[in-house]
Scaffold this motif. Sequence first.
Motif, PDB file in Angstrom:
ATOM      1  N   GLY B  17       7.650 -54.070   4.650  1.00 47.64           N
ATOM      2  CA  GLY B  17       7.759 -55.263   5.496  1.00 47.64           C
ATOM      3  C   GLY B  17       9.049 -55.128   6.283  1.00 47.64           C
ATOM      4  O   GLY B  17      10.092 -54.800   5.704  1.00 47.64           O
ATOM      5  N   VAL B 121       4.202 -53.964   8.020  1.00 39.93           N
ATOM      6  CA  VAL B 121       4.013 -55.286   8.626  1.00 39.93           C
ATOM      7  C   VAL B 121       5.342 -55.655   9.274  1.00 39.93           C
ATOM      8  O   VAL B 121       6.387 -55.620   8.628  1.00 39.93           O
ATOM      9  CB  VAL B 121       3.618 -56.344   7.576  1.00 39.93           C
ATOM     10  CG1 VAL B 121       3.636 -57.743   8.191  1.00 39.93           C
ATOM     11  CG2 VAL B 121       2.235 -56.053   7.023  1.00 39.93           C
ATOM     12  N   GLY B 123       7.503 -58.488  11.516  1.00 43.56           N
ATOM     13  CA  GLY B 123       7.564 -59.884  11.955  1.00 43.56           C
ATOM     14  C   GLY B 123       8.199 -59.975  13.333  1.00 43.56           C
ATOM     15  O   GLY B 123       9.194 -59.313  13.615  1.00 43.56           O
ATOM     16  N   GLU B 152       6.994 -64.102  12.528  1.00 44.68           N
ATOM     17  CA  GLU B 152       8.017 -64.008  11.478  1.00 44.68           C
ATOM     18  C   GLU B 152       7.954 -65.205  10.503  1.00 44.68           C
ATOM     19  O   GLU B 152       7.955 -65.010   9.285  1.00 44.68           O
ATOM     20  CB  GLU B 152       9.398 -63.897  12.135  1.00 44.68           C
ATOM     21  CG  GLU B 152      10.555 -63.730  11.179  1.00 44.68           C
ATOM     22  CD  GLU B 152      10.491 -62.456  10.352  1.00 44.68           C
ATOM     23  OE1 GLU B 152       9.904 -61.466  10.812  1.00 44.68           O
ATOM     24  OE2 GLU B 152      11.015 -62.468   9.230  1.00 44.68           O
ATOM     25  N   ALA B 155       5.247 -64.726   8.074  1.00 40.79           N
ATOM     26  CA  ALA B 155       5.581 -63.753   7.022  1.00 40.79           C
ATOM     27  C   ALA B 155       6.420 -64.430   5.942  1.00 40.79           C
ATOM     28  O   ALA B 155       6.204 -64.226   4.742  1.00 40.79           O
ATOM     29  CB  ALA B 155       6.327 -62.567   7.621  1.00 40.79           C
ATOM     30  N   GLY B 335       6.682 -59.882   4.677  1.00 39.57           N
ATOM     31  CA  GLY B 335       5.922 -58.810   5.332  1.00 39.57           C
ATOM     32  C   GLY B 335       5.404 -57.810   4.317  1.00 39.57           C
ATOM     33  O   GLY B 335       4.260 -57.359   4.389  1.00 39.57           O
TER      34      GLY B 335
END
Lengths: 327, 352
Positions: B17, B121, B123, B152, B155, B335
């Motif tokens: 993340g 992932v 954000g 964001e 997340a 994330g």
Amino acid sequence: MGKIDRAKRRVLRQAVADNLETIRGLPPRGVRPNVRRSRLWMRRLSIVALPVMLAGSTFLLSKPVTEPMFVVQRGAPHKPLAAAAQPQPQTLTTYEKVDPAALPLNVHRVVIDAGHGGTDPGTALPTLAEKAVTLDIAMRLKKLLERGGFEVITTRTDDHLIPLRERAHIANVSSSDIFISIHVNSIVEHTSEHGVETYYLGPTRDAKLTKLAAEENRESGYSLADMRKLLDGIYMDARRDESQRLASAIQSQLYGGLRNADPGLQNWGVKRAPFLVLVATEMPAILAEVGCMSNDAEVEKMHQPEYRERIANALFDGIRTYATEKK
Amino acid sequence: MKEGSKKMADSEILHVGIDLGTSRSAISASNGERFVVDSFVGWPVDMVAKKVLKRSVMIGHEAVSNRTMLDLHRPLERGLLKEGSDKDVEAVKELLRHLLRLVGVDGNGNGRIPTSNVRAVVGVPAAALRTNKQYLRNTMKGIVDSLMIVSEPFAVAYGLDALLHTMIIDIGAGTTDFCVMKGRYPTEEDQRTLTSAGDSIDTHLLKLISERYPQANITIFMVREWKEKHSFVNKAPEKVVVTAPVNGVPTEFDITNEMKAACETLLGPTVETMLDLLSRVEPEFQERVRNNIILSGGGGLIRGLPEALQDALKQVGGGKVTYMADPVFVGSDGGLALAIDAPDTDWEKLSA
């Protein structure tokens, strides 16, 4: 993926769908023109397929498609099931009218598509035609949904033939959230069996389902080859997941809601099939086969307004379940 | 997804993340590693600098410390990649590669985790446009195998299991993002982005101090450091005294009032946006959302801010603002949770 709860699964699905839309270069939902790939395909195909469609129409018109209709008219006095306009006082589940503004649903607008109509009776028995049953259930469902706070669009409200493309167009221009097409099955090879099943768009290798789809798609003028091209463009569509969820919710309520009244009813489950009306609609869409007109006992039930009301209630419960999950 | 990675065993896949921030970028990885770096990338300005620094590129705090010898780039602006500048694109790629190297990824393999095994992932600000996301996606080609870009604050909410009846206020350097979670992936109407954030406080603070102490020789980097140490709103917890050179002589300055004024520029827009978003929540759920407001991002460290927001909530019936104790990693951890939870079938559709 480990075991995660339902809410997380849902938002994950939506996050992935949002990413796929970005990858495809689609604008955000709020500003996206009401045109999707399927429609683009249809536009392109309309140029190529016009001769095919014209030939198809001529073929259909020249064929005695009115013959089943004639059978209907010849038989015992078949009337449109007008009782739909005034639902019977019922002991089934009833819902009080609520203000739509108070109902925080993501699903606000529902398209109800009563299968067949006009010169296309669907399954036609001497005393009952599929087109009349589907219209009656559609009108009952409309009332229930409106009482439940939903906005309802119908593709037909009387006995007229609306082409499949026109049905999809009605749904698409109304920017509706979901599309429910109501049909009644007929399996002449197995008249002792009867059940309910719900379809969403997808490929199938089942020859019977292909045949069924071809039957339901007949009036469109598209060949299956044309439709395969249409489908190629949209099989990856994130909408399919939503349609599957909608189909599952409806199938579950349909079977659950009817089996008490009809203990022999079979649950034929949720299936995928390439019905054209599902291809061309731009929202989660399902086609429910709410019964089986090849089974005498069920035909008898279909004659009863209470049973049709029960079917409408089951469909409503399915829609409500799906809408509640979407909150 | 590349052919090779289809055959990967789950244990070989690294999920990460990334909170790609204007000021700081954080990474959380499924192998347990977590790092945060300043979002600065610098290249030596000439051969002399290169010889002195003994590096061809510097990243993070190291880059800021050696900025006089570097062509320094801060490739993100208001939480998004600066578009149109090849150097900034290269800078963000360096930053991402650096973050991934920190958690054990190496583009050339070299016995570490290859990029083809990385699912990320990232954000971005709530108001990021699809073109911004596409631009980021293009930039990340070849750096990770598969990529999912999410808002964001979403997340953050996902990582905290706060998906229903919650409001996330994520105050970063470039943007302040608001998001009301309604049990679904947030739509545009559920989110807002303000450009009143950490950077705007820095700019304002620099201006106020320069006006009051024109003789002081101060830079935006010094101001940022002071803000991170002493920021507050409402009542001052202590006097804020800093040291800056005047004609080369270290001199003390009291900047308590300037700090308060600069930090409070954030308060008005934040309160207004918070109340506006609340008013758009379905009436029966408003109270639940009011009592579930989560403050994240570096701005969450401004002392007195949660209390000030709670005071503002009194005018609509009161509420509770929770401050995240670990605001730096809350986005990247969220994330990472998303990356781990997403099924393989979805990752296969999201190749970078």
